[in-house]
Write an enzyme that holds these catalytic residues in place. Structure first.
Site, PDB file in Angstrom:
ATOM      1  N   PRO A 125       0.695  -1.139  -0.187  1.00  0.00           N
ATOM      2  CG  PRO A 125       0.247  -0.659   2.416  1.00  0.00           C
ATOM      3  CD  PRO A 125       0.936  -2.054   1.236  1.00  0.00           C
ATOM      4  CE  LYS A 126       6.797  -0.461  -1.114  1.00  0.00           C
ATOM      5  NZ  LYS A 126       8.400  -0.037  -2.249  1.00  0.00           N
ATOM      6  CE  LYS A 127      -2.530   6.209  -0.029  1.00  0.00           C
ATOM      7  NZ  LYS A 127      -3.565   7.875   1.390  1.00  0.00           N
TER       8      LYS A 127
END
Length: 258
Positions: A125-127
């Site tokens: 869930p990279k941002k």
């Protein structure tokens, strides 16, 4: 006949359907496996949280285990393809299908290629954010800034006690990273719904230090790490390592199980 221009060979349909293919094909954005990370500096901080919070953030059939959270702040000094950047992985102990590991509800990093690779391939869930790892005199400081808010600030004294890297595993096996991968078709039908797993390989730890830790989390609706409240900071480790990122495996396929 193979068409070639600018030192490039135009891909065939067979090339396009191979694993590891990325667009734009003449300047690929996502690295193929494996790729090596060298001279990484890492601050790993463990703290105790509300076990109801970890349970709430864990997607079934994954189950959270325990009440300890790990925050890893990485200064990736020399990775293949992507180039230097900073990253933060927030995780807690979890298990699925008889396998123990660590589930990551939040990841932040300052590399567009790293964000895309993590989301499209691993399902992490990279941002995009601005993690940092700094030495301020006798203090090591790790931070994550997003939207102008320092959502994570962790500290530990600078290199006070040498430690065995194995000590970092006493809370849970964070080497096995579990993630929820969710990708749709362009017509909105679900394309991929999986629990994936990956481990780093060829890990070489060059030094490891431990000490007390502080952990501060600030609310941000787009980086909601505050949902894992800090009840008790446990310990911190500062370590330097090289490792290789390789392909992982599918642990659970939501669509295939129906």
């Amino acid at each position: 006949m193979t068409e070639r221009r600018w030192g490039l060979t135009r891909p065939t349909e067979a090339d396009i359907i191979k694993g590891g293919f990325s667009t734009p094909w003449d300047a690929p954005f996502i690295p193929p496996f494996p790729f090596r990370f060298r001279n990484c500096e890492i601050l790993t901080v463990f703290y105790r949280t509300d076990p109801a919070a970890t349970a709430f953030l864990t997607p079934p059939p994954v189950r959270s285990s325990g009440d300890v959270v790990a925050i890893h702040l990485y200064r990736m000094n020399d990775p293949d393809w992507i180039g230097p950047y900073h990253e933060c992985n927030i995780m807690f102990g979890a298990e699925v299908a008889g396998r123990a590991g660590a589930y990551s509800p939040y990841l932040f990093l300052g590399s567009d290629g790293g964000v895309s690779h993590g989301r499209e391939i691993h399902g992490q869930p990279k941002k995009y954010a601005n993690p940092s790892l700094e030495f301020r005199g006798d203090l090591i400081v790790g931070k994550v800034e997003r939207n102008g808010i320092d959502v994570v600030t962790v500290t530990t004294p600078y290199k006070q006690r040498q430690a065995d890297p194995a000590e970092m595993r006493r809370h849970f096996d964070f080497g096995t990273n579990l993630n929820l991968k969710a990708i749709d078709h362009i017509d909105s039908r679900p394309a991929i719904r999986q629990i994936t797993s990956r481990r780093l390989t060829e890990v070489e730890v060059h030094e490891c230090w431990s000490g007390p830790a502080t952990v501060e989390l600030r609310p941000n609706a787009q980086a909601p790490v505050f949902r894992l409240p800090v009840l008790d900071p446990i310990e911190a480790f500062f370590w330097k390592a090289d490792f290789t990122l390789v392909s992982g495996e599918i642990i659970h396929d939501y669509l295939g199980s129906k």
